[in-house]
Design a protein around this motif. Structure first.
Motif, PDB file in Angstrom:
ATOM      1  N   ALA A 281      -8.437  -1.846  -0.366  1.00 24.17           N
ATOM      2  CA  ALA A 281      -9.334  -0.722  -0.625  1.00 24.17           C
ATOM      3  C   ALA A 281      -9.603  -0.580  -2.116  1.00 24.17           C
ATOM      4  CB  ALA A 281      -8.703   0.560  -0.069  1.00 24.17           C
ATOM      5  N   ALA A 282      -8.454  -0.723  -2.877  1.00 23.17           N
ATOM      6  CA  ALA A 282      -8.564  -0.599  -4.335  1.00 23.17           C
ATOM      7  C   ALA A 282      -9.453  -1.686  -4.889  1.00 23.17           C
ATOM      8  CB  ALA A 282      -7.175  -0.660  -4.953  1.00 23.17           C
ATOM      9  N   VAL A 283      -9.223  -2.938  -4.360  1.00 21.10           N
ATOM     10  CA  VAL A 283     -10.031  -4.068  -4.836  1.00 21.10           C
ATOM     11  C   VAL A 283     -11.512  -3.786  -4.550  1.00 21.10           C
ATOM     12  CG1 VAL A 283     -10.587  -6.493  -4.393  1.00 21.10           C
ATOM     13  CG2 VAL A 283      -8.212  -5.786  -4.759  1.00 21.10           C
ATOM     14  N   ALA A 284     -11.771  -3.319  -3.330  1.00 25.46           N
ATOM     15  CA  ALA A 284     -13.145  -3.036  -2.936  1.00 25.46           C
ATOM     16  C   ALA A 284     -13.741  -1.967  -3.843  1.00 25.46           C
ATOM     17  CB  ALA A 284     -13.163  -2.546  -1.466  1.00 25.46           C
TER      18      ALA A 284
ATOM     19  N   ALA B  65       4.998  -1.169   5.837  1.00 23.06           N
ATOM     20  CA  ALA B  65       4.735  -0.801   4.445  1.00 23.06           C
ATOM     21  C   ALA B  65       3.890  -1.863   3.760  1.00 23.06           C
ATOM     22  CB  ALA B  65       6.063  -0.629   3.727  1.00 23.06           C
ATOM     23  N   GLN B  66       4.281  -3.165   4.128  1.00 17.81           N
ATOM     24  CA  GLN B  66       3.539  -4.288   3.562  1.00 17.81           C
ATOM     25  C   GLN B  66       2.035  -4.154   3.907  1.00 17.81           C
ATOM     26  OE1 GLN B  66       5.786  -6.753   2.299  1.00 17.81           O
ATOM     27  NE2 GLN B  66       4.070  -7.584   1.124  1.00 17.81           N
ATOM     28  N   ARG B  67       1.865  -3.888   5.226  1.00 23.07           N
ATOM     29  CA  ARG B  67       0.482  -3.773   5.701  1.00 23.07           C
ATOM     30  C   ARG B  67      -0.257  -2.635   4.974  1.00 23.07           C
ATOM     31  NH1 ARG B  67       2.140  -4.924  10.625  1.00 23.07           N
ATOM     32  NH2 ARG B  67       2.302  -2.733  11.260  1.00 23.07           N
ATOM     33  N   ALA B  68       0.415  -1.484   4.863  1.00 20.57           N
ATOM     34  CA  ALA B  68      -0.207  -0.328   4.207  1.00 20.57           C
ATOM     35  C   ALA B  68      -0.551  -0.666   2.765  1.00 20.57           C
ATOM     36  CB  ALA B  68       0.753   0.863   4.257  1.00 20.57           C
ATOM     37  N   LEU B  69       0.426  -1.391   2.137  1.00 17.78           N
ATOM     38  CA  LEU B  69       0.226  -1.808   0.751  1.00 17.78           C
ATOM     39  C   LEU B  69      -1.013  -2.692   0.658  1.00 17.78           C
ATOM     40  CD1 LEU B  69       1.897  -1.266  -1.808  1.00 17.78           C
ATOM     41  CD2 LEU B  69       2.854  -3.564  -1.539  1.00 17.78           C
ATOM     42  N   GLU B  70      -1.086  -3.670   1.623  1.00 19.45           N
ATOM     43  CA  GLU B  70      -2.225  -4.598   1.568  1.00 19.45           C
ATOM     44  C   GLU B  70      -3.554  -3.844   1.773  1.00 19.45           C
ATOM     45  OE1 GLU B  70      -1.443  -7.818   4.306  1.00 19.45           O
ATOM     46  OE2 GLU B  70       0.087  -8.618   2.925  1.00 19.45           O
ATOM     47  N   THR B  71      -3.534  -2.934   2.760  1.00 16.98           N
ATOM     48  CA  THR B  71      -4.737  -2.146   3.021  1.00 16.98           C
ATOM     49  C   THR B  71      -5.156  -1.398   1.767  1.00 16.98           C
ATOM     50  OG1 THR B  71      -3.659  -1.732   5.132  1.00 16.98           O
ATOM     51  CG2 THR B  71      -5.756  -0.627   4.772  1.00 16.98           C
ATOM     52  N   ALA B  72      -4.109  -0.750   1.121  1.00 17.28           N
ATOM     53  CA  ALA B  72      -4.405   0.026  -0.072  1.00 17.28           C
ATOM     54  C   ALA B  72      -4.969  -0.861  -1.153  1.00 17.28           C
ATOM     55  CB  ALA B  72      -3.135   0.722  -0.557  1.00 17.28           C
ATOM     56  N   ARG B  73      -4.370  -2.076  -1.248  1.00 15.99           N
ATOM     57  CA  ARG B  73      -4.825  -2.992  -2.293  1.00 15.99           C
ATOM     58  C   ARG B  73      -6.270  -3.413  -2.003  1.00 15.99           C
ATOM     59  NH1 ARG B  73      -1.789  -8.255  -2.671  1.00 15.99           N
ATOM     60  NH2 ARG B  73      -3.807  -9.341  -2.747  1.00 15.99           N
TER      61      ARG B  73
END
Lengths: 161, 249
Positions: free
Chosen positions: A121-124, A111-119
Motif C-alpha cells: 500500500a505504501a509503495v503504491a 503479521a508477515q502478510r499484514a506487513l506486506e500488504t502495508a508495504r
C-alpha cells in the motif's frame, strides 16, 4: 589263697544271688524304668521343641521372603509409575510446545502478510505521490499537465530503476 | 603282722546252715549287703520320683544310667536298651564293691576279689546271654560259632574253637575282675607292711617309712582308677556278649 578255698564258694554264691536279686528286682526294677521313661520324655520334648523352633524359623523365613518380594514389587511399581508420569509430562509438554509453535507460526505469517500488504500500500502510495509530483514538475516546466497514466508509468519505471 | 593274703580271709559272722549246706553270713556277704545299701540309697533318693527337670541326685543317677544306655546303644543297638537295667545293676554292683573295698581303717572287704563272687556275676551274664540267644534265635543261635563261607572241615574246626571260647567267657570275665582286685589289694598291703617295717627302724624312726607311704598313696589312686575301669570293662564285655546273643555277629 582263700579265694580258691571251695568251702567258701557256696555261702558267697548264695548271698550274692540273694543280694543281687534284691538289687535287681527290688531296687533297680522299681526305679530305673521310671527314670528311663522320664529321660526319654525329656529327649522327645527337647527334640520336639527343636522341631517346633525349626518350623517357626521356616515360617519366619517365608514371611521375610514374602515381605522382601512385596517390597521389591512395590519398588518396581513405583518406578514404573514414576516413569509413566514422566513420559506423560514430557508428551503433554511437547504437545503444548507444538501447539504454541503452530500458533506462533500462524501469527507470524499473518503479521508477515499484514506487513506486506502495508508495504504494498505504501509503495503504491509512494508511486502515486511520485507520479503526482512528477506531473506537477512537468506542469511547471511545460505548463501542460501530462496524462495521469503516463506520469504513473514513468514514476513506476523510475522507482523500479 | 598280717600277711598280704590275710585280707581275703572269709570270716563267718553268723553261721547259717540249711539242709546240711553252709550258707553262713560272712564278711563277704556283709560288704555285698553294704554295697546293696549304698546303691539303694543312691537310686531311691535319685530315681524314685523322677522329674522332667532333675535335681542333683537325679542328675547323678541319670548320668550313670545314660552312660550304660549309651554303651548298650553303641555296642548292641536299639534292642539293647531293654537290658540297660541289668547292665546297670551289674556295673553298679561291681563298681561299689570295688570302691568300698578300698576304704582304709574300717576293715573293708572286697567281695569282687573273690572268684566265687566274680564267677557268680559272670554266670548271671552268661546265663542271660544264653537265654536271650536261644529265646530269639532258637537252635540258630549256634550259627554264632560257625564261620561264614568256609568248607565243612574248617568250619567244624572253627566251630569247636569258637564254642570253647564261648564257654570260657564266664571264666575269663570272672578271673579278670578277681585278679585285678586281688593284685591291687596285695600290692597295697605289701607296701603297707613296708611302711611299718621301714618306719620302725630304731635309729631313725618314721623317716624311711615315707617312701613306701608315698607309693601307697599313688597306688591308692591307681586302685581307684582300676576299680572304675574294671567295673566298666565288666559291663562293657557283658554288653558285647549280649550283642552276640541279640544280633549274631
Amino acid at each position: 589263697m582263700p579265694q580258691f578255698n571251695f568251702a567258701y564258694f557256696l555261702p558267697q554264691l548264695a548271698w550274692l544271688g540273694f543280694i543281687f536279686a534284691v538289687l535287681y528286682f527290688v531296687v533297680v526294677r522299681a526305679t530305673l524304668p521310671k527314670l528311663g521313661k522320664v529321660m526319654q520324655d525329656r529327649e522327645d520334648r527337647v527334640i520336639g521343641d527343636i522341631g517346633a523352633a525349626e518350623t517357626a524359623k521356616g515360617e519366619a523365613d517365608e514371611v521375610t521372603q514374602a515381605y522382601l518380594a512385596g517390597l521389591g514389587s512395590a519398588r518396581d511399581e513405583a518406578r514404573a509409575t514414576l516413569a509413566g508420569a514422566r513420559a506423560e509430562a514430557q508428551r503433554s509438554l511437547e504437545a503444548r510446545l507444538a501447539a504454541a509453535d503452530g500458533d506462533i507460526g500462524a501469527r507470524l505469517s499473518e503479521a508477515q502478510r499484514a506487513l506486506e500488504t502495508a508495504r504494498d500500500a505504501a509503495v503504491a502510495e509512494v508511486e502515486a505521490i511520485a507520479a503526482d509530483a512528477a506531473a506537477s514538475i512537468v506542469e511547471r516546466f511545460t505548463g501542460a499537465r501530462p496524462a495521469a497514466t503516463d506520469a504513473a508509468k514513468a514514476a513506476k519505471a523510475a522507482l523500479a530503476g | 603282722m598280717a600277711g598280704p593274703m590275710e585280707q581275703f580271709e572269709i570270716e563267718t559272722l553268723h553261721p547259717i546252715e540249711v539242709g546240711g549246706y553252709d550258707l553262713s553270713f560272712t564278711n563277704s556277704a556283709l560288704w555285698m549287703a553294704i554295697a546293696l545299701g549304698v546303691i539303694s540309697v543312691f537310686l531311691f533318693i535319685g530315681a524314685s520320683r523322677p522329674q522332667l527337670v532333675p535335681n542333683r541326685w537325679q542328675a547323678a543317677v541319670e548320668y550313670v544310667y545314660d552312660f550304660v544306655r549309651k554303651m548298650l546303644d553303641d555296642n548292641v543297638g536299639p534292642e539293647g536298651r531293654r537290658f540297660a537295667p541289668l547292665i546297670f545293676a551289674i556295673f553298679m554292683f561291681v563298681l561299689v564293691c570295688n570302691l568300698l573295698g578300698l576304704i582304709p581303717w574300717v576293715g573293708a572287704f572286697t567281695p569282687t576279689s573273690h572268684v566265687a563272687v566274680t564267677l557268680g556275676l559272670a554266670c548271671i551274664v552268661f546265663i542271660t546271654v544264653c537265654i536271650v540267644g536261644f529265646w530269639r534265635h532258637g537252635l540258630h543261635f549256634f550259627s554264632l560259632f560257625w564261620p561264614h563261607g568256609s568248607n565243612i572241615a574248617l568250619g567244624a574246626f572253627v566251630f569247636v574253637i569258637e564254642f570253647l571260647s564261648f564257654l570260657s567267657r564266664p571264666f575269663t570275665l570272672a578271673i579278670r575282675l578277681f585278679a585285678n582286685m586281688t593284685a591291687g589289694h596285695v600290692l597295697l598291703k605289701v607296701f603297707g607292711t613296708f611302711v611299718v617295717s621301714l618306719g620302725s627302724f630304731q635309729a631313725l624312726p618314721y623317716v624311711f617309712g615315707i617312701v613306701p607311704l608315698g607309693v601307697n598313696v599313688a597306688l591308692s589312686a591307681l586302685e581307684l582308677l582300676i576299680a572304675v575301669v574294671q567295673a566298666y570293662v565288666f559291663a562293657l564285655l557283658a554288653s558285647l556278649y549280649l550283642n552276640d546273643a541279640i544280633n549274631l555277629h
